[in-house]
Design an enzyme around this catalytic site. Structure first.
Site, PDB file in Angstrom:
ATOM      1  CG  ASP A 207      -1.747   1.231   1.370  1.00 17.00           C
ATOM      2  OD1 ASP A 207      -2.636   1.411   0.514  1.00 17.00           O
ATOM      3  OD2 ASP A 207      -1.519   2.035   2.303  1.00 17.00           O
ATOM      4  CD  GLU A 233      -1.938   2.659  -3.904  1.00 14.78           C
ATOM      5  OE1 GLU A 233      -2.925   3.366  -4.178  1.00 14.78           O
ATOM      6  OE2 GLU A 233      -1.273   2.837  -2.861  1.00 14.78           O
TER       7      GLU A 233
HETATM    8  C1  ARE Z   1      -8.636   9.186   6.088  1.00 17.59           C
HETATM    9  C2  ARE Z   1      -9.394  10.484   5.845  1.00 17.59           C
HETATM   10  C3  ARE Z   1      -8.432  11.659   5.816  1.00 17.59           C
HETATM   11  C4  ARE Z   1      -7.610  11.699   7.110  1.00 17.59           C
HETATM   12  C5  ARE Z   1      -6.895  10.369   7.272  1.00 17.59           C
HETATM   13  C6  ARE Z   1      -6.123  10.298   8.578  1.00 17.59           C
HETATM   14  O1  ARE Z   1     -10.096  10.385   4.616  1.00 17.59           O
HETATM   15  O2  ARE Z   1      -9.180  12.849   5.692  1.00 17.59           O
HETATM   16  O3  ARE Z   1      -6.638  12.734   7.026  1.00 17.59           O
HETATM   17  O4  ARE Z   1      -7.870   9.303   7.275  1.00 17.59           O
HETATM   18  O5  ARE Z   1      -6.972  10.385   9.655  1.00 17.59           O
HETATM   19  C7  ARE Z   1      -7.481   5.422   2.579  1.00 17.59           C
HETATM   20  C8  ARE Z   1      -8.521   6.485   2.240  1.00 17.59           C
HETATM   21  C9  ARE Z   1      -8.214   7.808   2.900  1.00 17.59           C
HETATM   22  C10 ARE Z   1      -8.017   7.621   4.395  1.00 17.59           C
HETATM   23  C11 ARE Z   1      -6.838   6.674   4.554  1.00 17.59           C
HETATM   24  C12 ARE Z   1      -6.490   6.392   6.011  1.00 17.59           C
HETATM   25  O6  ARE Z   1      -8.546   6.651   0.830  1.00 17.59           O
HETATM   26  O7  ARE Z   1      -9.333   8.666   2.695  1.00 17.59           O
HETATM   27  O8  ARE Z   1      -7.762   8.883   5.005  1.00 17.59           O
HETATM   28  O9  ARE Z   1      -7.198   5.399   3.970  1.00 17.59           O
HETATM   29  O10 ARE Z   1      -7.566   5.899   6.676  1.00 17.59           O
HETATM   30  C13 ARE Z   1      -2.561   8.847  -2.939  1.00 17.59           C
HETATM   31  C14 ARE Z   1      -1.524   7.774  -2.602  1.00 17.59           C
HETATM   32  C15 ARE Z   1      -2.089   6.372  -2.696  1.00 17.59           C
HETATM   33  C16 ARE Z   1      -3.369   6.241  -1.868  1.00 17.59           C
HETATM   34  C17 ARE Z   1      -4.348   7.309  -2.371  1.00 17.59           C
HETATM   35  C18 ARE Z   1      -5.663   7.277  -1.601  1.00 17.59           C
HETATM   36  O11 ARE Z   1      -0.400   7.908  -3.474  1.00 17.59           O
HETATM   37  O12 ARE Z   1      -1.134   5.460  -2.193  1.00 17.59           O
HETATM   38  O13 ARE Z   1      -3.754   8.618  -2.216  1.00 17.59           O
HETATM   39  N1  ARE Z   1      -3.927   4.880  -1.928  1.00 17.59           N
HETATM   40  C19 ARE Z   1      -3.720   3.917  -0.819  1.00 17.59           C
HETATM   41  C20 ARE Z   1      -4.981   3.109  -0.508  1.00 17.59           C
HETATM   42  C21 ARE Z   1      -6.034   4.015   0.104  1.00 17.59           C
HETATM   43  C22 ARE Z   1      -5.554   4.471   1.480  1.00 17.59           C
HETATM   44  C23 ARE Z   1      -4.115   4.755   1.514  1.00 17.59           C
HETATM   45  C24 ARE Z   1      -3.262   4.526   0.450  1.00 17.59           C
HETATM   46  C25 ARE Z   1      -3.530   5.113   2.813  1.00 17.59           C
HETATM   47  O14 ARE Z   1      -5.405   2.451  -1.656  1.00 17.59           O
HETATM   48  O15 ARE Z   1      -7.284   3.399   0.198  1.00 17.59           O
HETATM   49  O16 ARE Z   1      -6.278   5.656   1.859  1.00 17.59           O
HETATM   50  O17 ARE Z   1      -3.161   3.890   3.437  1.00 17.59           O
HETATM   51  C26 ARE Z   1      -2.951  11.558  -7.496  1.00 17.59           C
HETATM   52  C27 ARE Z   1      -1.582  10.995  -7.079  1.00 17.59           C
HETATM   53  C28 ARE Z   1      -1.758   9.751  -6.222  1.00 17.59           C
HETATM   54  C29 ARE Z   1      -2.675  10.034  -5.044  1.00 17.59           C
HETATM   55  C30 ARE Z   1      -4.034  10.527  -5.579  1.00 17.59           C
HETATM   56  C31 ARE Z   1      -5.018  10.838  -4.473  1.00 17.59           C
HETATM   57  O18 ARE Z   1      -3.559  10.669  -8.409  1.00 17.59           O
HETATM   58  O19 ARE Z   1      -0.842  10.663  -8.238  1.00 17.59           O
HETATM   59  O20 ARE Z   1      -0.507   9.329  -5.740  1.00 17.59           O
HETATM   60  O21 ARE Z   1      -2.877   8.812  -4.325  1.00 17.59           O
HETATM   61  O22 ARE Z   1      -3.815  11.708  -6.370  1.00 17.59           O
HETATM   62  O23 ARE Z   1      -4.511  11.854  -3.660  1.00 17.59           O
END
Ligand code: ARE
Ligand code: CA
Length: 475
Positions: A207, A233
């Site tokens: 992740d 990812e």
């Molecule tokens: C939640 C709340 C936030 C709060 C946080 C901490 O929504 O408001 O600040 O908690 O309290 C998932 C959810 C998030 C959640 C997080 C933790 O989607 O909403 O936050 O869990 O609970 C980037 C990363 C990529 C990531 C995406 C979501 O690069 O790795 O953001 N994806 C993975 C998972 C997600 C997960 C996380 C990572 C965290 O698949 O499900 O988040 O573990 C462009 C960029 C990308 C970027 C994208 C979105 O496309 O190129 O790199 O992705 O924008 O910002």
């Protein structure tokens, strides 16, 4: 140029499963995975036995198995507070039992490994399994010195994805960012991953890998057994310096460009054939690409096509599963209207163990919380057998008529889809033997497609997908 269909890592995964289950016939395994988003371990175990094993799926991608913060949102899973396997999705024993039961029917398990960060909480709290924690303190695991303090943005949050140092050392949405270059942190992560491997998992989705230096991911992976499957990812982002290609040293990567190229065809309403003469531009090599139509993030964000698009979504899955690029993973989640809404819970606060043995076999008007059961849809599940039947036969140039499109996997199978609003007839020159084939996307061979004199004739209703292959000749 001929491309191999299955990632080497996945082949190793299939081999592992096979070694553990001598009764599984090699020909019944595919490289196709299914992401069972927020499905509890007991339900996944049932699913392996009732739907995945019989259909020939090769592996399941689970949601993160470690203890997390408490809360109703699905994304609590992505805020670890300890590496105990005890969460709303199930206990350690249930996880171990799932791995065994899936393995017994030839289905491998890929666990979602959240190792870039711990929780995103500012106030101290207690996790699902009772572990006390603070933002940068997790007793017995990590202390403040184990976290990055990037000092590059006011609040340490990533602001600019075009700045490598911010992306890899600042906090992703306030999630406490581990210093993955530190020996203690690496050793703690390796111990967690080895613990999961000891229960029989085949490998990991890493992740937020983009937020971990590729050298750190490689160093961690180097400590794991050589046959561990790794899928990083790393979302390809325009103008961003951190590229998926950097992570190929550790294993495969999810190729987001593939999903974008596929989805846009259903927005534009017209199909475009990829350049089949060479590796596809903006794509990692086929044997290290994990491809998907959508995932749990993109269905809540950028995906142009999701379960809500019904027949067109089935079509997108059919095109992906018929392709000779990448290792595909079908996404299977639950319906929602609120982005944050978690899966249905029981009175005790765990996730309801609902599977798909009796689930929806096609597009429906789903109520919030209903599992979409994409992996059992009549127009999707049989594509797993299609993929086994076509093996490594290359994809040949297709035929396009108005809103319909068909292509062949040389001599072994062919698919046709129609995203138009009226019936379409397509004639596809094919090297498949002359015969009357079952349209495997219609149950019980109720519809057939004839190949005569080297031509397959598909008659497709609006929104219909059709697939034929050499292992399904009509009798
Ligand atoms: C939640 C709340 C936030 C709060 C946080 C901490 O929504 O408001 O600040 O908690 O309290 C998932 C959810 C998030 C959640 C997080 C933790 O989607 O909403 O936050 O869990 O609970 C980037 C990363 C990529 C990531 C995406 C979501 O690069 O790795 O953001 N994806 C993975 C998972 C997600 C997960 C996380 C990572 C965290 O698949 O499900 O988040 O573990 C462009 C960029 C990308 C970027 C994208 C979105 O496309 O190129 O790199 O992705 O924008 O910002
Ligand atoms: Ca980081």
């Amino acid at each position: 140029m001929k491309r191999t269909v299955a990632a080497g890592a996945i082949l190793a995964l299939a081999a592992l499963s096979l070694a553990a289950c001598s009764s599984t016939d090699e020909t019944t395994r595919s490289d196709v995975g299914v992401q069972l988003f927020q499905m509890p371990w007991t339900a996944i175990a049932d699913e392996c036995e009732s739907t995945l094993g019989p259909a020939g799926y090769g592996w399941v991608l689970t949601s993160p198995p470690q203890e997390s913060i408490t809360g109703d949102e699905w994304w609590v899973s992505y805020q670890p507070v300890s590496y105990q396997l005890d969460s709303r999705l199930g206990t350690r024993d249930e996880f171990a039992d799932m791995v065994k039961r899936c393995d017994a029917v030839g289905v491998g398990i890929i666990a979602d490994a959240v190792i870039n960060h711990m929780s995103g909480q500012s106030a101290p709290g207690t996790g699902f399994a009772g572990s006390a924690y603070e933002h940068d303190s997790y007793p017995g695991l990590y202390e403040p010195a184990d976290f990055h303090d990037c000092g590059l943005t006011g609040d340490n949050d990533i602001r600019n994805y075009r700045d490598r140092a911010q992306v890899q050392t600042c906090e992703l949405v306030n999630l406490a960012d581990l210093d993955t270059s530190a020996p203690h942190v690496r050793a703690t992560i390796v111990a967690y991953l080895n613990d999961l491997l000891s229960l029989g998992v085949d490998g990991f989705r890493i992740d937020a890998a983009k937020h971990i230096a590729a050298t750190d991911v490689e160093a961690i992976v180097a400590e794991l057994p050589a046959n561990t499957t790794i899928m990083s990812e790393v979302i390809r982002g325009s103008g961003e310096p951190v590229l998926p290609e950097e992570y190929l040293g550790a294993g495969s990567v999810f190729e987001f460009t593939y999903a974008r190229d596929l989805g846009i065809q259903f927005v534009s309403g017209s199909f475009t054939e990829p350049d089949l003469s060479n590796e596809r531009p903006q794509h990692v090599p086929s044997d290290q690409a994990i491809v998907f139509v959508d995932n749990h993030d993109t269905e809540r964000g950028e995906a142009q096509i999701t379960y809500r698009d019904g027949d067109a979504y089935a079509m997108a899955n059919v095109l992906m599963l018929a392709d000779d690029y990448g290792t595909p993973v079908v996404y299977s989640g639950y319906a929602f209207s609120d982005r944050d809404a978690g899966a249905k819970t029981t009175a005790s606060g765990t996730i309801e163990p609902v599977g798909c043995a009796e689930g929806a076999h096609g597009p429906q008007d789903f109520a919030d919380g209903d599992r979409t059961c994409i992996h059992v849809w009549d127009a999707i599940a049989p594509m797993v057998a299609f993929r086994i039947a076509v093996g490594e036969a290359p994809r040949l140039p297709g035929v396009m008529v108005d809103d319909a499109y068909a292509f062949e996997r040389e001599g072994r199978g062919a698919v046709a889809v129609n995203q138009g609003e009226s019936e379409a007839t397509l004639t596809l020159p094919t090297t498949m033997p002359d015969a009357t084939y079952c349209d495997v996307l219609v149950p019980e061979c109720a519809v057939t497609v004839t190949v005569d004199n080297g031509t397959a004739t598909f008659t497709l209703a609006a929104g219909q997908s059709s697939a034929i292959h050499v292992e399904a000749v009509a009798r």
